[in-house]
Design a protein around this motif. Sequence first.
Motif, short mmCIF file in Angstrom:
data_model
loop_
_atom_site.label_atom_id
_atom_site.label_comp_id
_atom_site.label_asym_id
_atom_site.label_seq_id
_atom_site.Cartn_x
_atom_site.Cartn_y
_atom_site.Cartn_z
N SER A 1 -7.89 30.08 29.95
CA SER A 1 -6.99 29.52 28.95
C SER A 1 -5.55 29.62 29.42
O SER A 1 -5.23 30.41 30.31
N LEU A 2 -4.69 28.82 28.83
CA LEU A 2 -3.28 28.81 29.20
C LEU A 2 -2.66 30.18 29.02
O LEU A 2 -1.96 30.68 29.90
N PHE A 3 -2.93 30.82 27.87
CA PHE A 3 -2.31 32.12 27.60
C PHE A 3 -2.79 33.16 28.61
O PHE A 3 -1.99 33.94 29.11
N ALA A 4 -4.06 33.15 28.96
CA ALA A 4 -4.59 34.10 29.95
C ALA A 4 -3.94 33.87 31.31
O ALA A 4 -3.59 34.84 32.01
N ASP A 5 -3.75 32.60 31.71
CA ASP A 5 -3.10 32.31 32.99
C ASP A 5 -1.66 32.81 32.99
O ASP A 5 -1.19 33.40 33.97
N MET A 6 -0.95 32.58 31.90
CA MET A 6 0.45 33.03 31.82
C MET A 6 0.52 34.55 31.77
O MET A 6 1.43 35.15 32.34
N GLU A 7 -0.45 35.17 31.11
CA GLU A 7 -0.49 36.63 31.05
C GLU A 7 -0.67 37.22 32.44
O GLU A 7 -0.04 38.21 32.79
N ARG A 8 -1.51 36.61 33.26
CA ARG A 8 -1.70 37.07 34.65
C ARG A 8 -0.40 36.94 35.44
O ARG A 8 -0.02 37.84 36.17
N ALA A 9 0.28 35.81 35.29
CA ALA A 9 1.55 35.60 35.99
C ALA A 9 2.59 36.63 35.54
O ALA A 9 3.32 37.18 36.36
N ALA A 10 2.64 36.90 34.25
CA ALA A 10 3.60 37.89 33.72
C ALA A 10 3.28 39.28 34.24
O ALA A 10 4.19 40.05 34.57
N SER A 11 2.00 39.61 34.33
CA SER A 11 1.62 40.97 34.76
C SER A 11 2.04 41.25 36.19
O SER A 11 2.25 42.40 36.57
N GLN A 12 2.20 40.22 37.01
CA GLN A 12 2.66 40.43 38.38
C GLN A 12 4.07 41.01 38.42
O GLN A 12 4.44 41.68 39.37
N LYS A 13 4.86 40.75 37.38
CA LYS A 13 6.21 41.32 37.27
C LYS A 13 6.24 42.45 36.24
O LYS A 13 7.31 42.89 35.85
#
Length: 145
Positions: A1-13
């Motif tokens: 899902s979009l939110f899960a993809d964005m959450e993964r990107a955010a977690s990198q920072k």
Amino acid sequence: SLFADMERAASQKRIHLRLQHSHPLPLVMLPFDPDRLSQVLQNLISNAIKYTPEDGDITLSCSVQQRLLTVTVTDNGIGILEKHYETIFRIFKRLHGRDEYSGGTGSGLTIARKIIERHGGHIWVRSIYGQGTTFYFNLESKIEL
């Protein structure tokens, strides 16, 4: 899902991404193109991730009142000076150099504005320079929600 993809990107920072909503949203009932609205959210959240420092916070908030869907994306990033509020929505206008803040073409916010306006909505920004930014958009449904 979009939110899960964005959450993964955010977690990198190490950025904490939260989703808030007033009640379960009947998004399937909204007469809008879901792919285009996903693109708007992706652009707004990606920018928030890009301009928020490590260990920052981003909140995606959605609410529906009568026929009006209101969405906000709030971060505690670098902020935007008020004099640039309109400039950032112009195609290929970046406030920072191409190599700063992970680059980008400067087209994401222009695309987001075009999508929202084509759906009859409005998108705008408010920010405190050095403290963070909130992007808002609203869309009015022709059907009762």
